[in-house]
Design a protein around this motif. Sequence first.
Motif, mmCIF file in Angstrom:
data_model
loop_
_atom_site.group_PDB
_atom_site.id
_atom_site.type_symbol
_atom_site.label_atom_id
_atom_site.label_comp_id
_atom_site.label_asym_id
_atom_site.label_seq_id
_atom_site.Cartn_x
_atom_site.Cartn_y
_atom_site.Cartn_z
ATOM 1 N N ALA A 65 0.836 -1.193 0.000
ATOM 2 C CA ALA A 65 0.000 0.000 0.000
ATOM 3 C C ALA A 65 0.871 1.243 0.000
ATOM 4 C CB ALA A 65 -0.907 -0.005 1.218
ATOM 5 N N GLN A 66 0.390 2.297 -0.651
ATOM 6 C CA GLN A 66 1.154 3.527 -0.750
ATOM 7 C C GLN A 66 0.934 4.443 0.444
ATOM 8 O OE1 GLN A 66 3.435 4.089 -3.336
ATOM 9 N NE2 GLN A 66 2.962 1.915 -3.513
ATOM 10 N N ARG A 67 -0.118 4.223 1.173
ATOM 11 C CA ARG A 67 -0.372 5.044 2.358
ATOM 12 C C ARG A 67 0.502 4.549 3.516
ATOM 13 N NH1 ARG A 67 -4.869 8.075 4.530
ATOM 14 N NH2 ARG A 67 -5.741 7.889 2.430
ATOM 15 N N GLN A 68 1.112 5.487 4.227
ATOM 16 C CA GLN A 68 1.868 5.152 5.427
ATOM 17 C C GLN A 68 1.458 6.120 6.522
ATOM 18 O OE1 GLN A 68 6.055 3.992 5.020
ATOM 19 N NE2 GLN A 68 5.874 4.442 2.842
ATOM 20 N N GLN A 69 1.380 5.598 7.730
ATOM 21 C CA GLN A 69 0.957 6.414 8.862
ATOM 22 C C GLN A 69 1.671 5.946 10.119
ATOM 23 O OE1 GLN A 69 -3.278 7.558 9.564
ATOM 24 N NE2 GLN A 69 -3.083 6.231 11.336
ATOM 25 N N LEU A 70 2.120 6.899 10.908
ATOM 26 C CA LEU A 70 2.732 6.535 12.180
ATOM 27 C C LEU A 70 2.306 7.514 13.250
ATOM 28 C CD1 LEU A 70 5.346 8.611 12.793
ATOM 29 C CD2 LEU A 70 6.321 7.287 10.918
ATOM 30 N N LEU A 71 2.313 7.010 14.460
ATOM 31 C CA LEU A 71 2.006 7.839 15.613
ATOM 32 C C LEU A 71 3.174 8.794 15.824
ATOM 33 C CD1 LEU A 71 -0.429 7.895 17.541
ATOM 34 C CD2 LEU A 71 0.863 6.406 19.075
ATOM 35 N N PHE A 72 2.875 10.074 15.963
ATOM 36 C CA PHE A 72 3.897 11.114 15.950
ATOM 37 C C PHE A 72 4.009 11.764 17.328
ATOM 38 C CE2 PHE A 72 5.762 14.721 13.240
ATOM 39 C CZ PHE A 72 6.783 13.936 12.748
ATOM 40 N N ASN A 73 4.002 10.942 18.378
ATOM 41 C CA ASN A 73 3.900 11.466 19.741
ATOM 42 C C ASN A 73 5.229 11.646 20.458
ATOM 43 O OD1 ASN A 73 1.142 11.518 19.535
ATOM 44 N ND2 ASN A 73 0.780 9.667 20.734
ATOM 45 N N ASN A 74 6.288 11.031 19.964
ATOM 46 C CA ASN A 74 7.563 11.042 20.690
ATOM 47 C C ASN A 74 8.446 12.225 20.300
ATOM 48 O OD1 ASN A 74 6.889 8.647 22.013
ATOM 49 N ND2 ASN A 74 7.809 7.389 20.419
ATOM 50 N N ASP A 75 9.373 12.545 21.211
ATOM 51 C CA ASP A 75 10.467 13.487 20.935
ATOM 52 C C ASP A 75 9.991 14.908 20.648
ATOM 53 O OD1 ASP A 75 12.263 11.304 21.153
ATOM 54 O OD2 ASP A 75 11.861 10.772 19.063
ATOM 55 N N TRP A 76 9.016 15.364 21.418
ATOM 56 C CA TRP A 76 8.602 16.760 21.357
ATOM 57 C C TRP A 76 9.296 17.535 22.475
ATOM 58 C CZ3 TRP A 76 4.954 19.138 18.020
ATOM 59 C CH2 TRP A 76 4.323 18.271 17.115
ATOM 60 N N ALA A 113 16.857 24.378 25.966
ATOM 61 C CA ALA A 113 16.479 24.365 27.377
ATOM 62 C C ALA A 113 15.021 23.962 27.599
ATOM 63 C CB ALA A 113 16.732 25.742 27.990
ATOM 64 N N TRP A 114 14.294 23.687 26.508
ATOM 65 C CA TRP A 114 12.895 23.299 26.652
ATOM 66 C C TRP A 114 12.799 21.882 27.226
ATOM 67 C CZ3 TRP A 114 9.253 25.115 22.148
ATOM 68 C CH2 TRP A 114 9.418 26.482 21.939
ATOM 69 N N ARG A 115 11.653 21.601 27.817
ATOM 70 C CA ARG A 115 11.429 20.293 28.438
ATOM 71 C C ARG A 115 11.029 19.251 27.397
ATOM 72 N NH1 ARG A 115 6.766 18.233 31.828
ATOM 73 N NH2 ARG A 115 5.782 20.260 31.553
ATOM 74 N N ALA A 116 11.609 18.076 27.481
ATOM 75 C CA ALA A 116 11.221 16.971 26.608
ATOM 76 C C ALA A 116 9.894 16.383 27.101
ATOM 77 C CB ALA A 116 12.296 15.898 26.588
ATOM 78 N N VAL A 117 8.938 16.188 26.191
ATOM 79 C CA VAL A 117 7.658 15.603 26.556
ATOM 80 C C VAL A 117 7.261 14.582 25.499
ATOM 81 C CG1 VAL A 117 6.831 17.635 27.815
ATOM 82 C CG2 VAL A 117 6.299 17.395 25.377
ATOM 83 N N THR A 118 6.463 13.638 25.933
ATOM 84 C CA THR A 118 5.821 12.678 25.041
ATOM 85 C C THR A 118 4.339 13.001 25.008
ATOM 86 O OG1 THR A 118 7.441 10.960 25.544
ATOM 87 C CG2 THR A 118 5.336 10.240 24.624
ATOM 88 N N LEU A 119 3.785 13.099 23.829
ATOM 89 C CA LEU A 119 2.355 13.356 23.688
ATOM 90 C C LEU A 119 1.588 12.048 23.900
ATOM 91 C CD1 LEU A 119 2.400 15.606 20.489
ATOM 92 C CD2 LEU A 119 2.671 16.294 22.885
ATOM 93 N N PRO A 120 0.319 12.168 24.265
ATOM 94 C CA PRO A 120 -0.456 13.360 24.605
ATOM 95 C C PRO A 120 0.063 14.036 25.880
ATOM 96 C CG PRO A 120 -1.910 11.524 24.082
ATOM 97 C CD PRO A 120 -0.529 10.957 24.251
ATOM 98 N N HIS A 121 -0.111 15.378 25.945
ATOM 99 C CA HIS A 121 0.418 16.153 27.060
ATOM 100 C C HIS A 121 -0.593 17.225 27.453
ATOM 101 C CE1 HIS A 121 2.992 19.630 28.565
ATOM 102 N NE2 HIS A 121 3.110 18.693 29.496
ATOM 103 N N ASP A 122 -0.858 17.305 28.745
ATOM 104 C CA ASP A 122 -1.766 18.307 29.310
ATOM 105 C C ASP A 122 -0.986 19.060 30.377
ATOM 106 O OD1 ASP A 122 -3.683 19.780 30.663
ATOM 107 O OD2 ASP A 122 -4.896 18.060 31.273
ATOM 108 N N TRP A 123 -0.615 20.306 30.087
ATOM 109 C CA TRP A 123 0.209 21.012 31.066
ATOM 110 C C TRP A 123 -0.592 21.523 32.251
ATOM 111 C CZ3 TRP A 123 -0.108 24.503 26.550
ATOM 112 C CH2 TRP A 123 -0.737 25.717 26.805
ATOM 113 N N SER A 124 -1.889 21.734 32.103
ATOM 114 C CA SER A 124 -2.682 22.262 33.217
ATOM 115 C C SER A 124 -2.706 21.302 34.395
ATOM 116 C CB SER A 124 -4.117 22.561 32.760
ATOM 117 O OG SER A 124 -4.164 23.710 31.959
ATOM 118 N N ILE A 125 -2.763 19.995 34.118
ATOM 119 C CA ILE A 125 -2.881 19.025 35.196
ATOM 120 C C ILE A 125 -1.617 18.989 36.045
ATOM 121 C CG2 ILE A 125 -1.977 16.957 34.035
ATOM 122 C CD1 ILE A 125 -5.153 17.259 36.248
ATOM 123 N N GLU A 126 -0.530 19.560 35.539
ATOM 124 C CA GLU A 126 0.704 19.626 36.315
ATOM 125 C C GLU A 126 0.615 20.657 37.439
ATOM 126 O OE1 GLU A 126 3.564 20.402 33.276
ATOM 127 O OE2 GLU A 126 3.343 18.425 32.351
#
Length: 804
Positions: free
Chosen positions: A27-38, A57-70
């Motif tokens: 198949a020509q379609r490719q899809q991957l989860l893009f949550n790492n290394d933000w 100096a920014w913080r490394a996070v993995t998505l999904p991410h909710d900053w309010s709950i911090e």
Amino acid sequence: MTISLLLPKQLALLSLCWLATYLPAHAQRQQLLFNNDWKFHLGDAPGSERPTADDHAWRAVTLPHDWSIEGPFSEQWASATAYLPGGLGWYRKSFTLPAGYRGKKVFVYFDGVYKNSEVWLNGHFLGKRPSGFASFQYELTPYLATAGPNVLAVKVDHREVADSRWYTGSGIYRNVYLLATAPVHVQQWGMCFTTPQVSKSTATGKVSVALTNASATAAAVTVTSTLLDARGQAVATAKQVLNVKAKADGTASLTLPIKSPALWSADQPNLYRLRVSLAVQGKPTDEVTEEVGVRTIRFDANQGFFLNEQPTKLRGVCLHDDAGALGVAVPPEVWERRLKTLKAAGCNAIRMSHNPHADYFYRLCDRLGFLVMDEAFDEWERGKNKWVAGWNVGTPSQHGPHEYFKEWGDRDLRDMVLRNRNCPSIIMWSIGNEIDYPNDPYTHEVLNTGRNPQIYGKGYLPSHPPASEMGPLARRLVAVAKQADSTRPITAALAGVVMSNFTDYPAALDLVGYNYQEFRYPEDHKQYPQRIIYGSENGMAPSAWAAVDSNAYVSAQYLWTGIDYLGEAGKWPQRANGAGLLDMAGFPKPEYYFRQSLWTSAPLLYLTTAEAPSKPGARQPHLAPTWNWPAASQVHVVALTNNEATELFLNGQSLGKKTGRLPAWDVPYAAGELRANGYRNGQVVSETQLRTVGAPTALQLKPDRTTLAAKTQGLAQIEAQVVDQAGNLVTDATNEISVTLTGPARLLGIESGDIASHEPYAAPRHKAYQGRLLLYVQATGPGAIRVALAAPGLTSQAAELRAE
């Protein structure tokens, strides 16, 4: 009046469950989860859209991410949104385009960003989406560096923190996907499956495929649709050749005859897989596969709801999409556990309150057998009160989604329907919740005729917008939804029916939901005999269910609420709403077992106690499953049951047999064992007991699983208990418990279920509430994981997990 609709299941091109998904090699379609290394920065950082911006100096996070709950929780923020902060934040991700993506059309898909997101690739602005609940996609192709690094930047603006009546979180709080397609491909949400004819022996599936030819030449596209059963066997196939001009779109329509269909229902949620493939000159260019279902639904003004022509009562709950300690960045395993618990109580329906939820949530409803009311809005062009200092206290905020509704409302609704229209679980689209709440914001002269403020508000307020505005808006939204999907009815949840009946609003709807207005059912059924009435939001009282159970024309009850949720809180220190059947940790409350007694038929018996009222007619005290009371106490014992009779015993001595669903006894307290037997036809069919427990001596761990999926960051939910020497749960224990985690895993959070606790969710320690905690442990790679608990004065314990 009867509305008959024949439906399927949902497509959402980019909602392939919660896993990183790779299609077959051909198949020509490719899809991957893009949550790492933000990388993430809280606060404004002008110029961060530029690829050369300094983010070291920014913080490394993995998505999904909710900053309010911090957090932290603070009284300076709004009670409506859980006394948690909002703010402005930036996300950046540097990536090299995968080799298989080069030369293709490349897109990025966001399942949800709260809110006012702006997205750039390599400094080029891609777009803005105000709604925090909408899913959206941007094409990256024109600005991609195919050989070198690329920088995706996302700005999120949630500075208007009191902009909702419940907790929404902040940030990229749902999954992100990277997608590559050939020039000839299926459009986003471009596959639609319906079943216009269904019987036990045969069904007809209709497949509509919206596709794009982005190449410079015309193409004869072969569109093939194949339906696969649960064993992976093809049960129906159809083909169509479509001539599509260069740089143009086309739509294919195919028919699938289905023999002996396995019908989808709440009790047997049978699913098929629909595969649509495209080819040009024999070469595959795209393939999309989606789970679908075959079933019929029908609503009747006199007889209620029918699923596959079987009369069905909708035993529903309303749900917001947070999960306490996790905010709104919730792994799918959490909702799977919660939904299975609700299902065990007899729940068969979910109302998505009051916005579209995460993509995987609908997949879970399809697979577990829930009938879904999907909802788009809590307000339209006019804003509602968002309480800041406690519910109905002080001066409310007026910020909210109404501020961008005129420009974006139609698109947000259309996208919700297109995204979810193939879900067999969804049986109705809701265009709004309590838009007609009296004087919040709309008003009408009829409000001067009654004295009950819950029904009539504060009387007619001519300074407020007239209720007549709602009818034209409702008709417009109904038309938008029906254009995207004509197979389901359109509804809304009305809070001020006494006012709306004097407008065109109810007449614009196929189904009219009543919030907390069971008393109006008989009168309105008689006055509007063609109106299909159901309970779209209801309290826990037995009478509210009786109004459904005893009237064929009322098809549904949706309890407020299935699970406690952050926000819509009372005065500080309350930060959450405690109206649920389950607490925020997903632990059942006594109300859960009472609902189970109403909604299930298997023998049920559950004991609760409270301090006996000091005088007859006093308000019923809070019930809890405990048999620890001070000496000489008079204790009120209530059994929650669906048996014919219940007999209570204290230390082996019978205290009498009683009938009914809520038999009660006032008992002089004596330490030991309180036991109950449930009877049907004179025979004991169930038994339960409460025991006097001793002082806390130890900790116990109960993981819901011991093996985690390393590649997909699998989650373990671990119940921690404080127990006495005999291993009994100590329900009044509040010990502070520390968690030590070793191995390839991270502690996502600890939830106690205490709606007044202000302990930081990110800390590795938390006080027990009612003797329990729930730990969320997520795998970060393969290997052995050890979760150890400790508390002063208690025997510690550890659990061994493994990620593979």
